[in-house]
Design a protein around this motif. Sequence first.
Motif, PDB file in Angstrom:
ATOM      1  N   PHE A 195       0.837  -1.198   0.000  1.00 30.45           N
ATOM      2  CA  PHE A 195       0.000   0.000   0.000  1.00 30.45           C
ATOM      3  C   PHE A 195       0.873   1.250   0.000  1.00 30.45           C
ATOM      4  O   PHE A 195       2.089   1.181   0.218  1.00 30.45           O
ATOM      5  CB  PHE A 195      -0.930   0.022   1.224  1.00 30.45           C
ATOM      6  CG  PHE A 195      -0.225  -0.029   2.558  1.00 30.45           C
ATOM      7  CD1 PHE A 195       0.085   1.140   3.256  1.00 30.45           C
ATOM      8  CD2 PHE A 195       0.127  -1.250   3.124  1.00 30.45           C
ATOM      9  CE1 PHE A 195       0.734   1.097   4.475  1.00 30.45           C
ATOM     10  CE2 PHE A 195       0.776  -1.304   4.350  1.00 30.45           C
ATOM     11  CZ  PHE A 195       1.083  -0.130   5.027  1.00 30.45           C
ATOM     12  N   ARG A 196       0.224   2.375  -0.240  1.00 28.66           N
ATOM     13  CA  ARG A 196       0.866   3.684  -0.173  1.00 28.66           C
ATOM     14  C   ARG A 196       0.555   4.276   1.199  1.00 28.66           C
ATOM     15  O   ARG A 196      -0.612   4.492   1.541  1.00 28.66           O
ATOM     16  CB  ARG A 196       0.337   4.588  -1.273  1.00 28.66           C
ATOM     17  CG  ARG A 196       0.927   6.007  -1.308  1.00 28.66           C
ATOM     18  CD  ARG A 196       2.318   6.005  -1.886  1.00 28.66           C
ATOM     19  NE  ARG A 196       2.794   7.379  -2.151  1.00 28.66           N
ATOM     20  CZ  ARG A 196       4.044   7.661  -2.475  1.00 28.66           C
ATOM     21  NH1 ARG A 196       4.938   6.673  -2.587  1.00 28.66           N
ATOM     22  NH2 ARG A 196       4.416   8.901  -2.708  1.00 28.66           N
ATOM     23  N   LEU A 197       1.573   4.496   2.001  1.00 27.76           N
ATOM     24  CA  LEU A 197       1.421   5.048   3.342  1.00 27.76           C
ATOM     25  C   LEU A 197       1.425   6.572   3.281  1.00 27.76           C
ATOM     26  O   LEU A 197       2.329   7.173   2.708  1.00 27.76           O
ATOM     27  CB  LEU A 197       2.564   4.560   4.243  1.00 27.76           C
ATOM     28  CG  LEU A 197       2.689   5.240   5.614  1.00 27.76           C
ATOM     29  CD1 LEU A 197       1.506   4.865   6.501  1.00 27.76           C
ATOM     30  CD2 LEU A 197       4.017   4.857   6.283  1.00 27.76           C
ATOM     31  N   HIS A 198       0.405   7.173   3.879  1.00 27.78           N
ATOM     32  CA  HIS A 198       0.332   8.638   3.973  1.00 27.78           C
ATOM     33  C   HIS A 198       0.365   9.044   5.438  1.00 27.78           C
ATOM     34  O   HIS A 198      -0.424   8.534   6.251  1.00 27.78           O
ATOM     35  CB  HIS A 198      -0.963   9.152   3.342  1.00 27.78           C
ATOM     36  CG  HIS A 198      -0.977   9.077   1.860  1.00 27.78           C
ATOM     37  ND1 HIS A 198      -0.640  10.131   1.041  1.00 27.78           N
ATOM     38  CD2 HIS A 198      -1.273   8.029   1.038  1.00 27.78           C
ATOM     39  CE1 HIS A 198      -0.739   9.755  -0.217  1.00 27.78           C
ATOM     40  NE2 HIS A 198      -1.128   8.490  -0.257  1.00 27.78           N
ATOM     41  N   THR A 199       1.267   9.932   5.791  1.00 28.31           N
ATOM     42  CA  THR A 199       1.320  10.523   7.127  1.00 28.31           C
ATOM     43  C   THR A 199       1.347  12.041   6.953  1.00 28.31           C
ATOM     44  O   THR A 199       1.570  12.545   5.849  1.00 28.31           O
ATOM     45  CB  THR A 199       2.576  10.071   7.902  1.00 28.31           C
ATOM     46  OG1 THR A 199       3.717  10.810   7.425  1.00 28.31           O
ATOM     47  CG2 THR A 199       2.834   8.582   7.745  1.00 28.31           C
ATOM     48  N   PRO A 200       1.135  12.795   8.026  1.00 27.11           N
ATOM     49  CA  PRO A 200       1.202  14.257   7.910  1.00 27.11           C
ATOM     50  C   PRO A 200       2.559  14.771   7.435  1.00 27.11           C
ATOM     51  O   PRO A 200       2.658  15.915   6.980  1.00 27.11           O
ATOM     52  CB  PRO A 200       0.900  14.724   9.340  1.00 27.11           C
ATOM     53  CG  PRO A 200       0.041  13.647   9.908  1.00 27.11           C
ATOM     54  CD  PRO A 200       0.605  12.377   9.350  1.00 27.11           C
ATOM     55  N   SER A 201       3.586  13.912   7.521  1.00 30.00           N
ATOM     56  CA  SER A 201       4.920  14.354   7.096  1.00 30.00           C
ATOM     57  C   SER A 201       5.289  13.884   5.698  1.00 30.00           C
ATOM     58  O   SER A 201       6.381  14.169   5.210  1.00 30.00           O
ATOM     59  CB  SER A 201       5.977  13.858   8.089  1.00 30.00           C
ATOM     60  OG  SER A 201       6.042  12.437   8.083  1.00 30.00           O
ATOM     61  N   GLY A 202       4.404  13.160   5.028  1.00 30.41           N
ATOM     62  CA  GLY A 202       4.711  12.702   3.682  1.00 30.41           C
ATOM     63  C   GLY A 202       4.119  11.337   3.381  1.00 30.41           C
ATOM     64  O   GLY A 202       3.321  10.799   4.159  1.00 30.41           O
ATOM     65  N   ALA A 203       4.517  10.775   2.251  1.00 28.79           N
ATOM     66  CA  ALA A 203       3.983   9.484   1.808  1.00 28.79           C
ATOM     67  C   ALA A 203       5.113   8.604   1.297  1.00 28.79           C
ATOM     68  O   ALA A 203       6.135   9.099   0.816  1.00 28.79           O
ATOM     69  CB  ALA A 203       2.937   9.683   0.719  1.00 28.79           C
ATOM     70  N   SER A 204       4.916   7.289   1.394  1.00 31.28           N
ATOM     71  CA  SER A 204       5.924   6.349   0.915  1.00 31.28           C
ATOM     72  C   SER A 204       5.271   4.984   0.725  1.00 31.28           C
ATOM     73  O   SER A 204       4.251   4.674   1.360  1.00 31.28           O
ATOM     74  CB  SER A 204       7.087   6.252   1.914  1.00 31.28           C
ATOM     75  OG  SER A 204       8.194   5.582   1.338  1.00 31.28           O
ATOM     76  N   ASP A 205       5.845   4.144  -0.116  1.00 28.15           N
ATOM     77  CA  ASP A 205       5.271   2.836  -0.428  1.00 28.15           C
ATOM     78  C   ASP A 205       5.757   1.766   0.549  1.00 28.15           C
ATOM     79  O   ASP A 205       6.925   1.763   0.964  1.00 28.15           O
ATOM     80  CB  ASP A 205       5.632   2.419  -1.850  1.00 28.15           C
ATOM     81  CG  ASP A 205       4.936   3.292  -2.892  1.00 28.15           C
ATOM     82  OD1 ASP A 205       3.779   3.675  -2.643  1.00 28.15           O
ATOM     83  OD2 ASP A 205       5.556   3.586  -3.927  1.00 28.15           O
ATOM     84  N   VAL A 206       4.843   0.849   0.878  1.00 26.23           N
ATOM     85  CA  VAL A 206       5.134  -0.251   1.788  1.00 26.23           C
ATOM     86  C   VAL A 206       4.757  -1.569   1.119  1.00 26.23           C
ATOM     87  O   VAL A 206       3.669  -1.690   0.551  1.00 26.23           O
ATOM     88  CB  VAL A 206       4.328  -0.115   3.108  1.00 26.23           C
ATOM     89  CG1 VAL A 206       4.553  -1.328   4.004  1.00 26.23           C
ATOM     90  CG2 VAL A 206       4.690   1.172   3.826  1.00 26.23           C
ATOM     91  N   THR A 207       5.646  -2.551   1.167  1.00 21.69           N
ATOM     92  CA  THR A 207       5.321  -3.935   0.814  1.00 21.69           C
ATOM     93  C   THR A 207       5.781  -4.792   1.978  1.00 21.69           C
ATOM     94  O   THR A 207       6.979  -4.875   2.262  1.00 21.69           O
ATOM     95  CB  THR A 207       6.024  -4.380  -0.482  1.00 21.69           C
ATOM     96  OG1 THR A 207       5.615  -3.519  -1.552  1.00 21.69           O
ATOM     97  CG2 THR A 207       5.651  -5.822  -0.819  1.00 21.69           C
ATOM     98  N   MET A 208       4.834  -5.424   2.646  1.00 20.23           N
ATOM     99  CA  MET A 208       5.142  -6.103   3.896  1.00 20.23           C
ATOM    100  C   MET A 208       5.613  -7.541   3.680  1.00 20.23           C
ATOM    101  O   MET A 208       5.292  -8.174   2.662  1.00 20.23           O
ATOM    102  CB  MET A 208       3.922  -6.088   4.816  1.00 20.23           C
ATOM    103  CG  MET A 208       3.419  -4.684   5.146  1.00 20.23           C
ATOM    104  SD  MET A 208       2.076  -4.662   6.354  1.00 20.23           S
ATOM    105  CE  MET A 208       2.990  -5.057   7.870  1.00 20.23           C
TER     106      MET A 208
END
Length: 468
Positions: free
Chosen positions: A263-276
């Motif tokens: 998934f694409r992780l979104h936080t207040p400080s930015g976004a980045s891709d995650v594959t677990m």
Amino acid sequence: MIALSLAEIAAVVGGQTHDIPDTSVQVTAPVVRDSREVEPGSLFVAFVGERVDGHDFARQVVEAGAVAVLASRPVGVPAIVVEDVQSALGALARHVVRRLGATLVALTGSAGKTSTKDLIAQVLQRKAPTVFTPGSLNNEIGLPLTALSATDETRFLVLEMGARGIGHIRYLTDLTPPKIGLVLNVGTAHIGEFGGREQIAQAKGELVEALPEDGAAILNADDPLVRAMASRTKAKVILFGEADEADVRAENVRLTDTGQPAFRLHTPSGASDVTMRLYGEHHVSNALAAAAVAHELGMSAEEIATALSEAGSLSRWRMEVTERPDGVTIVNDAYNANPESMRAALRALAAMGRGRRTWAVLGKMAELGDEALAEHDAVGRLAVRLNVGKLVAVGGREASWLQLGAYNEGSWGEESVHVSDAQAAIDLLRSELRPGDVVLVKASRSVGLESIAQALLETGAEGEVAAR
């Protein structure tokens, strides 16, 4: 543990010293309740159980290096004697935690606590020394023992908190007051003991009530009962989930061909891709919860995503995936089960089994009270809807409800079978498994179905030897 003298410990717990020639001797190693875990410098806590009395091991643990025993009676070796060992252990944990310079993170929920705790720990370890609950030792004994394992170098203390009734979490938060409190979900685990989901929510929400005004309550935006807990705290509220208004959220959630979430992780400080590396879409919510904690503690979206992508399973028998030499994949998720975790595991099995034959070897879900029949029936029906190849229901009455639910859902249900015990399941699987099959094993801990997974793995090892 941070170094404390026996005199200091006796004062903290209100105990009397017995057979201690020098009370200035310090406890410098972990506080333990299992005699096999004693190290030089340990304090041994002597609990009286149903089958074992820890006092009987007093001399043995001192000979192994323990500096003293925390006991409820004199034991002929150095001891601090108290009226109630459990209360004394809690008082010691409270004292130590308040001396630490660590940020305390506590989490609770009906499902996913241990997996999420393991994720949080693996993410925070990249930032600073972190101590966390081993396995699921989340009760009034396991939690203080974990807290006491922290040292002066510890910067984050991550504690899982379980509850079987109103007031349990309040007690735990009094021992170890959290700065950050995370509530994952309110489900049906232990509903037979609580009486309903509203009562479960009342108990879980005790965690956010314990937070200070300068703390943070991290709440699941996708669970209405958890989201409503925002009104029960004066702390800052951070929402996580897939809802648009979540502060930490996931977009473009999908499963890889092997059943691992991305998934694409979104936080207040930015976004980045995650594959677990973990298996099953349910880990997305767990990962978002961990990401929300890490964000609050100053980690960037990229740092969090990297840590989540590299995190593994730290606790046994929780979606523990092993492939045998003959290509059969065993998914050992037998540590515990409730309706929510059963559904998540079945969906993960379906995803992992694309193009392969799948088996769901399931047993009783305990402590469901009046909901037991309906919940077991629903799990059996879900297995049919997910096109799981074959259901093997193991055990007595509850297993028969699983099998009946599958049978009544449709013609596929004829592929379900009810067997009396683990050995019968092992015999069936050994005779019918073929290369490429995927087998999920899951039930409540009391059922002990991990023996099935272990037997199947041993069978695979024997096959490898024979092939050679």
